[in-house]
Design an enzyme around this catalytic site. Structure first.
Site, PDB file in Angstrom:
ATOM      1  N   TYR A  66       0.815  -1.222   0.000  1.00 44.40           N
ATOM      2  CA  TYR A  66       0.000   0.000   0.000  1.00 44.40           C
ATOM      3  C   TYR A  66       0.849   1.273   0.000  1.00 44.40           C
ATOM      4  O   TYR A  66       0.337   2.352  -0.261  1.00 44.40           O
ATOM      5  CB  TYR A  66      -0.948   0.011   1.206  1.00 44.40           C
ATOM      6  CG  TYR A  66      -2.164  -0.854   0.995  1.00 44.40           C
ATOM      7  CD1 TYR A  66      -2.052  -2.235   0.953  1.00 44.40           C
ATOM      8  CD2 TYR A  66      -3.426  -0.288   0.821  1.00 44.40           C
ATOM      9  CE1 TYR A  66      -3.153  -3.038   0.744  1.00 44.40           C
ATOM     10  CE2 TYR A  66      -4.543  -1.089   0.607  1.00 44.40           C
ATOM     11  CZ  TYR A  66      -4.403  -2.447   0.571  1.00 44.40           C
ATOM     12  OH  TYR A  66      -5.497  -3.245   0.355  1.00 44.40           O
ATOM     13  N   LYS A 101       3.697 -15.130   4.456  1.00 47.49           N
ATOM     14  CA  LYS A 101       4.016 -16.095   3.397  1.00 47.49           C
ATOM     15  C   LYS A 101       5.531 -16.181   3.372  1.00 47.49           C
ATOM     16  O   LYS A 101       6.194 -15.832   2.390  1.00 47.49           O
ATOM     17  CB  LYS A 101       3.418 -15.583   2.071  1.00 47.49           C
ATOM     18  CG  LYS A 101       3.553 -16.519   0.903  1.00 47.49           C
ATOM     19  CD  LYS A 101       2.593 -17.699   0.950  1.00 47.49           C
ATOM     20  CE  LYS A 101       2.869 -18.634  -0.219  1.00 47.49           C
ATOM     21  NZ  LYS A 101       2.133 -19.910  -0.129  1.00 47.49           N
ATOM     22  N   ASP A 145      -2.127 -18.689   2.778  1.00 45.37           N
ATOM     23  CA  ASP A 145      -3.019 -19.567   2.012  1.00 45.37           C
ATOM     24  C   ASP A 145      -3.671 -20.603   2.927  1.00 45.37           C
ATOM     25  O   ASP A 145      -4.866 -20.892   2.821  1.00 45.37           O
ATOM     26  CB  ASP A 145      -2.296 -20.207   0.816  1.00 45.37           C
ATOM     27  CG  ASP A 145      -0.919 -20.764   1.158  1.00 45.37           C
ATOM     28  OD1 ASP A 145      -0.442 -20.556   2.299  1.00 45.37           O
ATOM     29  OD2 ASP A 145      -0.310 -21.408   0.282  1.00 45.37           O
TER      30      ASP A 145
END
Ligand code: IPM
Ligand code: MN
Length: 326
Positions: free
Chosen positions: A121, A172, A205
């Site tokens: 962002y 991740k 995930d």
């Protein structure tokens, strides 16, 4: 004591849900001194203003901001999101995005702490040879030790104050080896200062599966800006729908006013029909009261908003029902 609040209904259903939130606050007996701000896509189409630095400076004198939703289909996508919403988060240094998820039947109750000022962002990146067959687009992720640590520290503190005292880092790390490494190292270091908080790590995930299949495993989650954005839409979907999802964009240091908003958007498809569920806005207003020290009123509103009777009805019927319970 009356609190001075900036109110930004915004666009679309923002104009329908914010009055219900204010109605419920009044029913809870809290006095607000509201300053209205006409901002959003509709305002931009009228006179080209999205959000000026002068307005942001004016807000610094307020106790909090309550926002409905912004965006209209006839404004270029992203313009209002970046110029208004992200500008608020960045300029006011609202570095925590706190999003609680409570199932209407009470079967799960967890909070996502999303870093709110960095990551993808931050807008790092650019084009090279734009528009040619050899075009290159890069989009970086900015992760500072300072930004990551203050977010993780806040999440640990929050977890420590809850019954289960359990904090999960979601990232991740297996692929994002630079940002993930910084997040994981910082998480493990800060954990030493909170020995009574148990910790866990999930890849993002896998967290998506757990959100659907076993959300009970979570108490507090801390994650980066983009993962937090995506995960919290899923969190809303498994917790009574996005019409129930509330959020606070917080500056825990209180050097600027925090901003409270439902997670949902302006929903142009149903705007003006009185069909939007105001619970997300009402719960965001309750979070605001809690942050302002009105803990009793906040708890009463939260208690009045926690059952499946509030899943159906018109916007004002649901608002009236909650107000009547207070
Ligand atoms: C949210 C929204 C915003 C975000 C958009 C409107 C820029 O999706 O608050 O989750 O991505 O943060
Ligand atoms: Mn989002």
């Amino acid at each position: 004591m009356s609190h001075r609040i900036g109110v930004i209904p915004g666009d679309g259903i923002g104009h329908e849900v914010i009055p219900e939130a204010l109605k419920v606050i009044r029913a809870a007996g809290v006095e607000l001194d509201c300053v209205d701000y006409d901002l959003g896509g509709a305002r931009y189409l009228r006179d080209g203003v999205v959000l000026t630095d002068e307005t942001v400076d004016e807000w610094r004198g307020l106790d909090a901001l309550l926002l409905g939703a912004v965006g209209t289909p006839d404004v270029p996508p992203g313009l209002i999101e970046r110029g208004l919403l992200l500008k608020m988060r960045f300029d006011l240094d609202l570095y925590i995005n706190q999003r609680p998820f409570i199932a209407p039947d009470g079967s799960h109750n967890f909070i996502v702490i999303r870093e709110n000022t960095e990551g993808t962002y931050a807008g790092e990146g650019g084009f090279l040879r734009k528009g040619t067959p050899f075009e290159i687009a890069t989009q970086g992720s900015v992760n500072t030790r300072h930004g990551v640590e203050r977010c993780i520290r806040y999440a640990f503190g929050l977890a420590q104050g809850r019954e289960r005292k359990h904090l999960t880092l979601v990232h991740k790390t297996n692929v994002l080896t630079f940002a993930g490494d910084l997040w994981e190292r910082t998480f493990n270091e800060v954990a030493l200062d909170f020995p009574d908080v148990s910790t866990a790590y999930n890849h993002v995930d896998a967290a998506c599966i757990y959100f659907v299949e076993n959300p009970q495993r979570y108490d507090v989650i801390v994650t980066d800006n983009l993962f937090g954005d995506i995960l919290t839409d899923l969190g809303g979907a498994v917790s009574g729908g996005i019409g129930f999802a509330s959020s606070g964009n917080l500056n825990p240091d209180r050097t600027s006013p925090s901003m409270f908003e439902p997670v949902h958007g302006s929903a142009p498809d149903i705007a003006g029909q009185g069909r939007a569920n105001p619970i997300a806005a009402i719960l965001s207003a309750a979070m605001m009261l809690d942050f302002l020290g009105e803990t009793d009123a906040a708890a009463r509103i939260q208690a009045a908003c926690s059952d499946s009777e509030l899943l159906t009805g018109s916007t004002s019927e649901i608002g009236d029902l909650v107000a009547a319970r207070l």
